[in-house]
Design an enzyme around this catalytic site. Structure first.
Site, PDB file in Angstrom:
ATOM      1  N   PHE A 145       1.027  -1.108  -0.076  1.00  0.00           N
ATOM      2  CA  PHE A 145       0.042   0.541   0.002  1.00  0.00           C
ATOM      3  C   PHE A 145       1.180   0.944  -0.109  1.00  0.00           C
ATOM      4  O   PHE A 145       1.298   1.219   1.105  1.00  0.00           O
ATOM      5  CB  PHE A 145      -1.108  -0.054   1.339  1.00  0.00           C
ATOM      6  CG  PHE A 145      -1.930   0.742   1.065  1.00  0.00           C
ATOM      7  CD1 PHE A 145      -2.714   1.169   0.599  1.00  0.00           C
ATOM      8  CD2 PHE A 145      -1.850   2.676   1.985  1.00  0.00           C
ATOM      9  CE1 PHE A 145      -3.718   2.098   0.138  1.00  0.00           C
ATOM     10  CE2 PHE A 145      -2.645   3.566   1.371  1.00  0.00           C
ATOM     11  CZ  PHE A 145      -3.589   3.274   0.932  1.00  0.00           C
ATOM     12  N   ASP A 230       9.430   2.407   1.287  1.00  0.00           N
ATOM     13  CA  ASP A 230       8.261   3.289   1.438  1.00  0.00           C
ATOM     14  C   ASP A 230       8.424   3.366   3.326  1.00  0.00           C
ATOM     15  O   ASP A 230       7.610   2.215   3.885  1.00  0.00           O
ATOM     16  CB  ASP A 230       6.640   2.656   0.858  1.00  0.00           C
ATOM     17  CG  ASP A 230       5.854   3.615   1.490  1.00  0.00           C
ATOM     18  OD1 ASP A 230       5.836   3.705   2.378  1.00  0.00           O
ATOM     19  OD2 ASP A 230       4.551   3.632   1.132  1.00  0.00           O
ATOM     20  N   LYS A 259       3.617   9.765   8.336  1.00  0.00           N
ATOM     21  CA  LYS A 259       2.228   9.335   9.293  1.00  0.00           C
ATOM     22  C   LYS A 259       3.155  10.264  10.603  1.00  0.00           C
ATOM     23  O   LYS A 259       2.734  11.408  11.375  1.00  0.00           O
ATOM     24  CB  LYS A 259       2.549   8.049   9.315  1.00  0.00           C
ATOM     25  CG  LYS A 259       1.466   7.181   8.568  1.00  0.00           C
ATOM     26  CD  LYS A 259       1.109   6.311   9.027  1.00  0.00           C
ATOM     27  CE  LYS A 259       0.383   5.101   7.330  1.00  0.00           C
ATOM     28  NZ  LYS A 259      -1.511   5.781   8.424  1.00  0.00           N
TER      29      LYS A 259
HETATM   30  C1  PLP Z   1       3.143   2.413   3.344  1.00  0.00           C
HETATM   31  C2  PLP Z   1       2.186   3.647   3.445  1.00  0.00           C
HETATM   32  N1  PLP Z   1       2.566   4.142   2.231  1.00  0.00           N
HETATM   33  C3  PLP Z   1       1.964   4.984   1.806  1.00  0.00           C
HETATM   34  C4  PLP Z   1       0.714   5.453   2.695  1.00  0.00           C
HETATM   35  C5  PLP Z   1      -0.383   6.969   2.450  1.00  0.00           C
HETATM   36  O1  PLP Z   1      -0.017   7.923   3.331  1.00  0.00           O
HETATM   37  P1  PLP Z   1      -1.477   8.580   2.872  1.00  0.00           P
HETATM   38  O2  PLP Z   1      -2.246   8.478   3.387  1.00  0.00           O
HETATM   39  O3  PLP Z   1      -0.693   9.210   4.051  1.00  0.00           O
HETATM   40  O4  PLP Z   1      -1.414   9.323   2.137  1.00  0.00           O
HETATM   41  C6  PLP Z   1       0.158   5.152   4.158  1.00  0.00           C
HETATM   42  C7  PLP Z   1      -0.870   5.454   4.495  1.00  0.00           C
HETATM   43  O5  PLP Z   1      -1.621   4.288   5.704  1.00  0.00           O
HETATM   44  C8  PLP Z   1       1.139   3.720   4.045  1.00  0.00           C
HETATM   45  O6  PLP Z   1       0.607   2.970   5.079  1.00  0.00           O
END
Ligand code: PLP
Length: 405
Positions: A145, A230, A259
């Site tokens: 994700f 990520d 986050k």
């Molecule tokens: C690993 C990862 N990447 C990207 C995101 C996307 O972040 P945002 O909701 O701040 O756009 C998340 C959100 O849960 C995530 O867990």
């Protein structure tokens, strides 16, 4: 408290009003939260809850931590937003702190996780144009994700996010997670990078096999493509080290954060090694990214985490929480798995009872996250203590017993 005083009388209508005015994208619990302190939040009726959701792994130091509140209060009265036409001190200080405490050399600030990963892919594509004969594809993993923009939906290897938006932007190859041979097979001359979460958060708290990330790193070195990690969910001490890559003996070329970085003030960041930091003036940008307010919250959060060895607390409390969850697994046969790293833990069930368990926890005064129909996720503030974990485990145990009976 924080509610427009003219509207106090309407308090019990908040949820109805939300249904009337907001797009129905979120499956919300029937609770309207109005206040938070540490690991606890209160609803509009004054009921207290222990918060093991923490804004989806965002409230690193809990709610309204004095170090963060103090920094934000001071900054909000001094300077909130300037645009990136000017230098601002909080942005420079946060970039310096990130670089001094990671293996990366340069930082670009944005406002969310999706924006950070999308920017990281743009950076890898620029690198591909400059150094890899125009290669532009990014290999990602099934179950991953990376955010909700169209391109990041395409990057995220989960059909439930992709199906509603087909056709998706091109340039992503989703391959099986934890399978280095799948990455090798997908590496054509068009590939500029591999992008992975060190631990897949939203996809199920899926841990990499011991040698997977090292093998991916070696493959990237061999082929010259970039490794993007990520760390939006795993970074900023969530897994027990400041960044999760530190536990796998590898270094990424590009890393994304968001986050937990500013304890709840929206922020995102792309970090890159010098050789991968190829954006030049005008090639990327953001109106709000790196604004003084978000960066002062980010600096206060990260500095506190580093100075107080919060990662050490996460290691200890992560083990304590995992042991408690494991002992519940011994007691309840319908718990099929407990897994996680640091204070990112999941509990899986033999059937789809996650919502019932979550609602029973809510009744008992504990907020937990439904990760899937058959799994819950626990991601409390990083400065949580034994007592709060004991309290949470006790409520969870009662909730599980009520489901079992
Ligand atoms: C690993 C990862 N990447 C990207 C995101 C996307 O972040 P945002 O909701 O701040 O756009 C998340 C959100 O849960 C995530 O867990």
């Amino acid at each position: 408290m924080g509610i427009d005083s003219d509207r106090q009388g309407e308090m019990s209508n908040w949820q109805e009003l939300e249904h009337k005015y907001s797009m129905p994208t979120f499956e919300r619990l029937p609770v309207t939260l109005v206040r938070g302190q540490g690991a606890r939040v209160w609803d509009e009726n004054g009921r207290e809850y222990l918060d093991f959701v923490a804004g989806w792994a965002v409230n690193s130091l809990g709610h309204c931590h004095p170090a963060v509140v103090g920094a934000v209060m001071e900054q909000v009265q001094a300077l909130i937003q300037t645009s990136n036409s000017f230098y601002t001190i909080p942005q420079i200080r946060l970039a310096e702190l990130l670089v001094q405490n990671s293996c990366l050399d340069k930082v670009f600030f944005c406002n969310s996780g999706a924006e950070a990963t999308e920017g990281a892919v743009k950076l890898a594509r620029r690198y591909g144009k400059l150094h890899l004969s125009g290669a532009y594809e990014v290999i990602t993993a099934t179950g991953s994700f990376h955010g909700r923009t169209l391109a990041m939906v395409s990057a995220s290897g989960q059909s439930k996010f992709q199906q509603p938006y087909i056709p998706l932007p091109a340039g992503f190859v989703n391959v099986e997670y934890n399978n280095i041979e799948a990455i090798k097979a997908a590496t054509s001359g068009k590939v500029c990078a591999v992008m992975l979460e060190p631990v897949q958060g939203e996809g199920g708290v899926n841990l990499p096999d011991d040698d997977y990330l090292a093998a991916v790193r070696a493959w990237c070195d061999q082929t010259g493509i970039l490794l993007i990690l990520d760390e939006i969910q795993t970074g900023v001490a969530r897994t027990g080290t400041l960044f999760a890559y530190q536990q796998y003996g590898i270094e990424p070329d590009i890393m994304t954060l968001a986050k937990g970085l500013a304890s709840g003030i929206p922020i995102g960041a792309i970090l890159a090694k010098d050789r991968a930091s190829v954006f030049t003036v005008g090639e990327h940008g953001s109106t709000f990214g790196g604004n003084p307010l978000a960066c002062s919250a980010g600096y206060a959060t990260l500095k506190f985490i580093i100075d107080h060895d919060i990662a050490g607390n996460v290691k200890r409390m992560g083990q304590y929480l995992a042991a408690g969850l494991e002992s519940l697994k011994q007691k309840f046969q319908f718990i099929t798995d407990v897994r996680g790293m640091g204070l990112l833990q999941a509990m899986e069930f033999s059937h789809d009872i996650a919502r019932s368990v979550m609602m029973a926890c809510l009744d008992g005064g504990l907020l937990v996250n439904k990760l899937k129909d058959n799994a819950l996720r626990f991601m409390p503030p990083l400065n949580i203590g034994n007592k709060e974990i004991d309290e949470a485990l006790d409520i969870l145990k009662k909730a599980l017993s009520s489901i079992a009976s």
